[in-house]
Design a protein around this motif. Structure first.
Motif, PDB file in Angstrom:
ATOM      1  N   THR A 138       0.807  -1.260   0.209  1.00 11.77           N
ATOM      2  CA  THR A 138      -0.069  -0.205   0.010  1.00 11.77           C
ATOM      3  C   THR A 138       0.864   1.430   0.025  1.00 11.77           C
ATOM      4  O   THR A 138       0.516   2.332  -0.629  1.00 11.77           O
ATOM      5  CB  THR A 138      -1.064  -0.034   1.030  1.00 11.77           C
ATOM      6  OG1 THR A 138      -1.690  -1.233   1.118  1.00 11.77           O
ATOM      7  CG2 THR A 138      -2.002   1.281   1.028  1.00 11.77           C
ATOM      8  N   LEU A 142     -15.367  -0.006  -0.026  1.00  9.97           N
ATOM      9  CA  LEU A 142     -14.957   1.152  -1.118  1.00  9.97           C
ATOM     10  C   LEU A 142     -16.077   2.009  -1.156  1.00  9.97           C
ATOM     11  O   LEU A 142     -16.037   3.323  -1.114  1.00  9.97           O
ATOM     12  CB  LEU A 142     -14.314   0.592  -2.127  1.00  9.97           C
ATOM     13  CG  LEU A 142     -13.041   0.093  -2.387  1.00  9.97           C
ATOM     14  CD1 LEU A 142     -12.937  -0.709  -3.566  1.00  9.97           C
ATOM     15  CD2 LEU A 142     -12.195   1.003  -1.992  1.00  9.97           C
ATOM     16  N   THR A 183      -4.595   9.696  -3.036  1.00  5.15           N
ATOM     17  CA  THR A 183      -5.383   9.259  -2.447  1.00  5.15           C
ATOM     18  C   THR A 183      -5.818   7.718  -3.362  1.00  5.15           C
ATOM     19  O   THR A 183      -5.744   6.696  -3.007  1.00  5.15           O
ATOM     20  CB  THR A 183      -6.615  10.028  -2.224  1.00  5.15           C
ATOM     21  OG1 THR A 183      -6.250  11.016  -1.126  1.00  5.15           O
ATOM     22  CG2 THR A 183      -7.680   8.771  -1.182  1.00  5.15           C
ATOM     23  N   VAL A 204      -5.429   3.779  -2.361  1.00  5.98           N
ATOM     24  CA  VAL A 204      -6.362   2.801  -2.732  1.00  5.98           C
ATOM     25  C   VAL A 204      -5.756   1.612  -3.721  1.00  5.98           C
ATOM     26  O   VAL A 204      -6.024   0.318  -3.524  1.00  5.98           O
ATOM     27  CB  VAL A 204      -7.752   3.187  -3.412  1.00  5.98           C
ATOM     28  CG1 VAL A 204      -8.643   2.292  -3.644  1.00  5.98           C
ATOM     29  CG2 VAL A 204      -8.313   4.413  -2.348  1.00  5.98           C
TER      30      VAL A 204
END
Length: 346
Positions: free
Chosen positions: A131, A212, A248, A252
């Motif tokens: 991530t 999500l 961002t 994700v």
């Protein structure tokens, strides 16, 4: 083909398709927010499986050194820019996101993941490593050329893929790996036997899609991301930072890539360069949704998984060819349905 064989192929197709749904959703998200066809998304999936396999073998995964070097370069670029502009807030943000956070994750991976550690803990650290690579990749490769044309961004994405593949060969080696999956006895539903791995993958994908959805509908960051996806320039006019939205989106993308690698690792052998084929299969699903419509992209990705499973039975040597052929009628139909606009002369 008997019913039992068809049932097994259907299970495999739905399980693979569930992972491709996540991949297609992320590709659509990243493209609509940043105009980047994120080719390296598949590399994040492959690196996730390879990282978990290294932890299982009791080795320090090469992802640790990739993250450490990438974070250092990103910190130099972001910190240098903020210092030159005398932007204290930007300097603090760079120190946090490209300094403190990656350093904490690297130290955790080096000293707090012994071979006998629980599998869930190894998965969690793997997710953190992958991530964190997402926004670093965005800062190093795409943020400096964020205003470029989609063609230039695509070329940069392809270059990033080849760079990651080369690095992956160096740090992981050429051997393939399979990671541990969902263990336990199969579930019997009538005459149908469903493996725990299939149930776990489908359930995990559904949970992620639900999370999500909640993120986009309930959180301020999610709403800002959706605003940038629907209308990038309009979002900028009302104060949504395109840079923050892109970062961002890549966070994700990194998270979904990490989880996808953990989910698909037990079902197929993954190598350092397996990401390209995985990315293309997710891209086929995203193209069905015109790189903009999430439900259609999800349905297209599920179709890719089913076609792949049944093609592996009927014509295994041409499985990938059959899957990628799905994109031809979609592009042909869209070329007829979409109005043609002449490009303006510069």
């Amino acid at each position: 083909m008997t019913f039992d064989i068809a049932a097994v192929l259907f299970q495999d197709g739905v399980a693979n398709g569930a992972v491709y749904v996540l991949l297609a959703t992320v590709l659509v998200l990243v493209f609509t927010v940043t105009r980047i066809v994120f080719v390296p998304q598949g590399d994040l999936i492959a690196f996730s499986a390879l990282t978990l396999a290294a932890f299982e073998a009791g080795h320090t995964p090469g992802t640790v050194w990739i993250l450490a070097l990438g974070a250092a370069l990103a910190l130099i670029l972001a910190g240098g820019k903020a210092a030159g502009e005398r932007n204290l807030a930007g300097l603090a943000s760079a120190a946090l996101w490209f300094g403190a956070v990656p350093a904490a994750i690297v130290l955790t991976a080096l000293f707090l993941v012994p071979k006998e550690a629980p599998l869930l803990w190894k998965m969690a650290v793997t997710c953190a490593l992958i991530t964190c690579l997402g926004p670093i990749l965005y800062r190093l490769v795409f943020e400096p050329i964020a205003a470029a044309s989609p063609l230039v961004l695509l070329i940069a994405a392809v270059a990033a893929h080849f760079g990651l593949s080369s690095i992956g060969l160096h740090v992981f080696g050429a051997e393939g790996v399979r990671t541990p999956g969902f263990a336990g006895p199969p579930l019997v539903v009538g005459d149908l036997v469903v493996t725990r791995q299939t149930v776990g993958v489908i359930a995990s994908s559904l949970v992620l899609v639900g999370l999500l959805s909640l993120f986009f509908r309930r959180s301020l960051s999610g709403k800002a991301l959706l605003a940038a996806a629907h209308n990038r320039r309009g979002a900028e006019l009302i104060g949504v930072s395109a840079t923050a939205a892109g970062r961002t989106a890549f966070i994700v993308a990194g998270l979904i890539g990490a989880i996808s690698g953990i989910l698909i690792g037990p079902m197929t052998t993954l190598y350092y360069d397996s990401g390209f084929i995985l990315g293309l299969k997710g891209f086929v699903g995203a193209i069905v949704g015109a790189l903009a419509i999430y439900p259609l992209a999800a349905l297209g990705a599920l179709l890719v998984g089913l076609v792949e499973a049944f093609a592996s039975f009927w014509a295994s040597a041409y499985r990938d060819v059959i899957v990628f052929t799905l994109i031809t009628p979609v592009l042909f139909w869209r070329s007829l349905a979409s109005p043609h606009v002449e490009e303006e002369a510069e």
